[in-house]
Enzyme design. Structure first.
Site, PDB file in Angstrom:
ATOM      1  CE  LYS A 184      -1.599   2.995   2.644  1.00 43.11           C
ATOM      2  NZ  LYS A 184      -1.557   4.100   1.675  1.00 43.11           N
ATOM      3  CB  SER A 239       4.562   9.543  11.015  1.00 45.66           C
ATOM      4  OG  SER A 239       3.271   8.967  11.008  1.00 45.66           O
ATOM      5  CD  GLU A 260      13.457   0.722   9.133  1.00 45.75           C
ATOM      6  OE1 GLU A 260      13.939   1.802   9.539  1.00 45.75           O
ATOM      7  OE2 GLU A 260      14.052  -0.358   9.207  1.00 45.75           O
ATOM      8  CB  CYS A 294      13.349   9.033   8.109  1.00 42.31           C
ATOM      9  SG  CYS A 294      14.285   7.871   7.105  1.00 42.31           S
ATOM     10  CD  GLU A 391      10.212  12.761  11.387  1.00 46.24           C
ATOM     11  OE1 GLU A 391       9.021  12.450  11.385  1.00 46.24           O
ATOM     12  OE2 GLU A 391      11.053  12.214  10.667  1.00 46.24           O
TER      13      GLU A 391
HETATM   14  P1  NAP Z   1       2.608   8.610   7.457  1.00 44.17           P
HETATM   15  O1  NAP Z   1       1.615   9.690   7.486  1.00 44.17           O
HETATM   16  O2  NAP Z   1       2.845   7.830   8.700  1.00 44.17           O
HETATM   17  O3  NAP Z   1       2.153   7.641   6.273  1.00 44.17           O
HETATM   18  C1  NAP Z   1       2.929   6.528   5.892  1.00 44.17           C
HETATM   19  C2  NAP Z   1       2.031   5.491   5.229  1.00 44.17           C
HETATM   20  O4  NAP Z   1       1.080   5.044   6.194  1.00 44.17           O
HETATM   21  C3  NAP Z   1       1.232   6.014   4.052  1.00 44.17           C
HETATM   22  O5  NAP Z   1       1.112   4.985   3.097  1.00 44.17           O
HETATM   23  C4  NAP Z   1      -0.119   6.325   4.681  1.00 44.17           C
HETATM   24  O6  NAP Z   1      -1.190   6.257   3.793  1.00 44.17           O
HETATM   25  C5  NAP Z   1      -0.225   5.188   5.674  1.00 44.17           C
HETATM   26  N1  NAP Z   1      -1.152   5.442   6.776  1.00 44.17           N
HETATM   27  C6  NAP Z   1      -1.507   6.617   7.335  1.00 44.17           C
HETATM   28  N2  NAP Z   1      -2.376   6.416   8.345  1.00 44.17           N
HETATM   29  C7  NAP Z   1      -2.578   5.071   8.420  1.00 44.17           C
HETATM   30  C8  NAP Z   1      -3.362   4.225   9.246  1.00 44.17           C
HETATM   31  N3  NAP Z   1      -4.119   4.707  10.221  1.00 44.17           N
HETATM   32  N4  NAP Z   1      -3.314   2.906   9.037  1.00 44.17           N
HETATM   33  C9  NAP Z   1      -2.552   2.381   8.057  1.00 44.17           C
HETATM   34  N5  NAP Z   1      -1.774   3.123   7.241  1.00 44.17           N
HETATM   35  C10 NAP Z   1      -1.786   4.455   7.421  1.00 44.17           C
HETATM   36  O7  NAP Z   1       4.054   9.117   7.006  1.00 44.17           O
HETATM   37  P2  NAP Z   1       4.425  10.028   5.758  1.00 44.17           P
HETATM   38  O8  NAP Z   1       4.009  11.418   6.045  1.00 44.17           O
HETATM   39  O9  NAP Z   1       3.943   9.382   4.506  1.00 44.17           O
HETATM   40  O10 NAP Z   1       6.010   9.906   5.744  1.00 44.17           O
HETATM   41  C11 NAP Z   1       6.845  10.689   6.508  1.00 44.17           C
HETATM   42  C12 NAP Z   1       7.259   9.955   7.776  1.00 44.17           C
HETATM   43  O11 NAP Z   1       7.896   8.727   7.432  1.00 44.17           O
HETATM   44  C13 NAP Z   1       8.261  10.726   8.588  1.00 44.17           C
HETATM   45  O12 NAP Z   1       7.953  10.591   9.949  1.00 44.17           O
HETATM   46  C14 NAP Z   1       9.581  10.018   8.267  1.00 44.17           C
HETATM   47  O13 NAP Z   1      10.573  10.170   9.233  1.00 44.17           O
HETATM   48  C15 NAP Z   1       9.126   8.614   8.140  1.00 44.17           C
HETATM   49  N6  NAP Z   1      10.082   7.821   7.371  1.00 44.17           N
HETATM   50  C16 NAP Z   1      10.845   6.899   8.030  1.00 44.17           C
HETATM   51  C17 NAP Z   1      11.784   6.158   7.330  1.00 44.17           C
HETATM   52  C18 NAP Z   1      12.633   5.140   8.020  1.00 44.17           C
HETATM   53  O14 NAP Z   1      13.242   4.336   7.320  1.00 44.17           O
HETATM   54  N7  NAP Z   1      12.734   5.134   9.338  1.00 44.17           N
HETATM   55  C19 NAP Z   1      11.935   6.355   5.954  1.00 44.17           C
HETATM   56  C20 NAP Z   1      11.136   7.295   5.314  1.00 44.17           C
HETATM   57  C21 NAP Z   1      10.204   8.026   6.035  1.00 44.17           C
HETATM   58  P3  NAP Z   1      -1.810   7.614   3.156  1.00 44.17           P
HETATM   59  O15 NAP Z   1      -0.746   8.192   2.334  1.00 44.17           O
HETATM   60  O16 NAP Z   1      -2.954   7.098   2.356  1.00 44.17           O
HETATM   61  O17 NAP Z   1      -2.213   8.474   4.312  1.00 44.17           O
END
Ligand code: NAP
Length: 487
Positions: A184, A239, A260, A294, A391
């Site tokens: 997804k 996140s 992650e 990240c 962040e």
């Molecule tokens: P996000 O809002 O947590 O979304 C990530 C994924 O989760 C998206 O596919 C999102 O879908 C989905 N999602 C959101 N709410 C959900 C729920 N309740 N149940 C299931 N899935 C859900 O994060 P983001 O804004 O896309 O990405 C930025 C974050 O990712 C930052 O915090 C960054 O640090 C982190 N990150 C971490 C790493 C690592 O390797 N540690 C790498 C890259 C990024 P939708 O798009 O449809 O909302």
């Protein structure tokens, strides 16, 4: 099909197909607009999968599971290798697609495609190297034999900031291990994931082994998939807040989780650091993907003796950056992903400036179209501000001054996150000592870039659970089985 004229020079329009990819077939639909962050214009619309499609995807992954786990590792390896080669053949087109839907500069997008493809190459190599264990028990009563089996159907959820690499970092080890998957992707950047699915089919990935679905209701969609007892793995990148929710959801059926999550990387500069090399590394650690990473350096802690020269050098470099649409050749810093992302950066910067921080460049939100924020350096940032806790996820460097090594380590550790940190000093013994004192999963020593498919990527504290990449990454998708053998 996306009819964007920027793709007219490319040979393979089928790379821009986008429907749900289930069981090796496209299922059309609409409901989720995809936006170009440089203009705010809608460039495509992808389907919104519900419960029925979620069940279809699990059925497809289950139907393919036995065939895939019993496919010889060498054969799985060769399919991944072919997928790697196809990504390289289509690198320019994939980079443009990433740049269009994510906004990042083409140079960053090209870097991402190369990095993403390497996960397929690395795991094509690892697929046939999974080692078990054989030993005699200390009591001498029997032999211990440990085998590793594919864990089962895996749900993979990825963020928008690396639309290709976050997917291949999961699909590569999962397929190498013998698992079938449901991916997804983030709603903001689904086109890259669908293009990758198309290339996977061309590489020979059997129908149902990789399924890709977009949904506007990720919570209920994920809950429905995790409730199915055939699904045994959740691998999430995103996140920390969503990670916590998903851990609770996975607990209901005790699904194995790899997480992650977010980061808040400190970047420590000691007086004896090589200034020019440190500034070059700071630009990479801060500005790769315009700060939307990240591992992005969030908090720059700089020792008093080198502080002013560092601020001056960083300011000059940040001020010189060319801001614009990612897909224009001269651009070095593209737009942010959404207007909400710009709102957040603006809030963090405004609060810090109100409390005494000074912007040596940038610091003011532009009034043009698109989701832009200028490269910004803040000095004299007071401790305790939101900009040091949250962040930033944007092109803003917050610089703080420190005096002693112990103070720097304490400042670096003052966060709930533990993903990445950077240490700069010509004294390698000191740099390693400081690295040992910092509680993160990854430390860059005199280096602004640490991501590598051959290394274990991941965090401590609330930055996650488990590791991706490296020799252990494949084990996240395997279950050890112990045989007690009498002989
Ligand atoms: P996000 O809002 O947590 O979304 C990530 C994924 O989760 C998206 O596919 C999102 O879908 C989905 N999602 C959101 N709410 C959900 C729920 N309740 N149940 C299931 N899935 C859900 O994060 P983001 O804004 O896309 O990405 C930025 C974050 O990712 C930052 O915090 C960054 O640090 C982190 N990150 C971490 C790493 C690592 O390797 N540690 C790498 C890259 C990024 P939708 O798009 O449809 O909302």
């Amino acid at each position: 099909m996306m009819n964007d004229t920027r793709f007219s020079g490319y040979a393979d329009p089928s790379l821009h197909a986008h429907g749900l990819w289930i069981g090796g077939r496209w299922l059309g639909g609409a409901g989720i607009p995809v936006t170009d962050p440089a203009t705010g214009q809608t460039i495509a619309e992808v389907p919104d999968a519900g419960f029925a499609e979620a069940t279809m995807a699990v059925d497809a992954a289950a139907a393919a599971a036995e065939g895939w786990r019993s496919t010889p590792p060498r054969q799985r390896s060769e399919i991944l290798r072919r997928w790697f080669e196809l990504m390289r053949e289509h690198a320019e087109e994939l980079a443009l697609l990433i740049s269009l839907e994510n906004g990042k500069a083409l140079a960053d997008a090209r870097g991402e495609v190369a990095y993403a493809a390497e996960f397929f190459r690395w795991y094509s190599e690892e697929a046939s190297r999974v080692a078990g264990e054989f030993r005699t028990t200390p009591s001498g009563t029997h032999r211990i034999l440990v085998d590793h089996e594919p864990i089962g159907i895996a749900l993979l959820i990825t963020p928008w900031n690396f639309p290709a690499a976050m997917a291949t970092r999961k699909i590569g080890p999962a397929l190498a291990a013998g698992c079938t998957v449901i991916l997804k992707p983030a709603s903001e950047t689904p086109l890259t994931a669908y293009a990758m699915a198309r290339l996977g089919a061309e590489a020979g990935v059997p129908d149902g082994v990789v399924n890709v679905l977009t949904t506007a209701r990720p919570g209920p969609f994920t809950a429905a998939i995790l409730a199915d007892p055939r699904v045994r793995k959740l691998s999430f990148t995103g996140s920390t807040g969503v990670g916590r929710t998903l851990l609770a959801e996975a607990a209901k059926t005790v699904v194995s989780c790899s997480m992650e999550l977010g980061g808040n990387a400190p970047f420590l500069v000691f007086d004896d650091a090589d200034l020019e090399a440190t500034l070059d590394a700071a630009m990479i650690a801060k500005m790769r993907n315009a700060g939307e990473a990240c591992t992005a350096a969030n908090r720059f802690y700089v020792q008093s003796g080198i502080h002013d020269a560092f601020v001056e050098g960083l300011t000059a470099r940040m001020r010189a950056m060319k801001v614009g649409p990612g897909y224009e050749a001269a651009t070095e810093c593209g737009p942010m992903i959404t207007v909400q992302a710009v709102d957040k950066i603006d809030r963090l910067v405004s609060e810090a400036v109100t409390q005494g921080a000074k912007a040596t460049t940038g610091g003011t939100r532009p009034g043009n179209d698109g989701y832009y924020y200028p490269p910004t350096v803040l000095r004299d940032v007071p401790l305790g501000m939101s900009i040091g806790r949250e962040e930033i996820f944007g092109p803003v460097a917050a610089v703080y001054r420190f005096e002693t090594e112990a103070e720097a380590i304490a400042l670096a550790n003052n966060t709930e996150y533990g993903l990445a940190a950077y240490v700069f000093s010509r004294d390698l013994v000191r740099a390693m000592r400081v690295g040992k004192g910092i509680d993160t999963g990854m430390i860059g020593i005199n280096r602004g870039l640490m991501s590598d498919p051959a290394a274990p990527f991941g965090g401590t504290k609330q930055s996650g659970l488990g590791r991706e990449g490296g020799v252990t990454g494949i084990l996240e998708f395997m279950e050890p089985k112990y045989y007690a053998v009498e002989f």
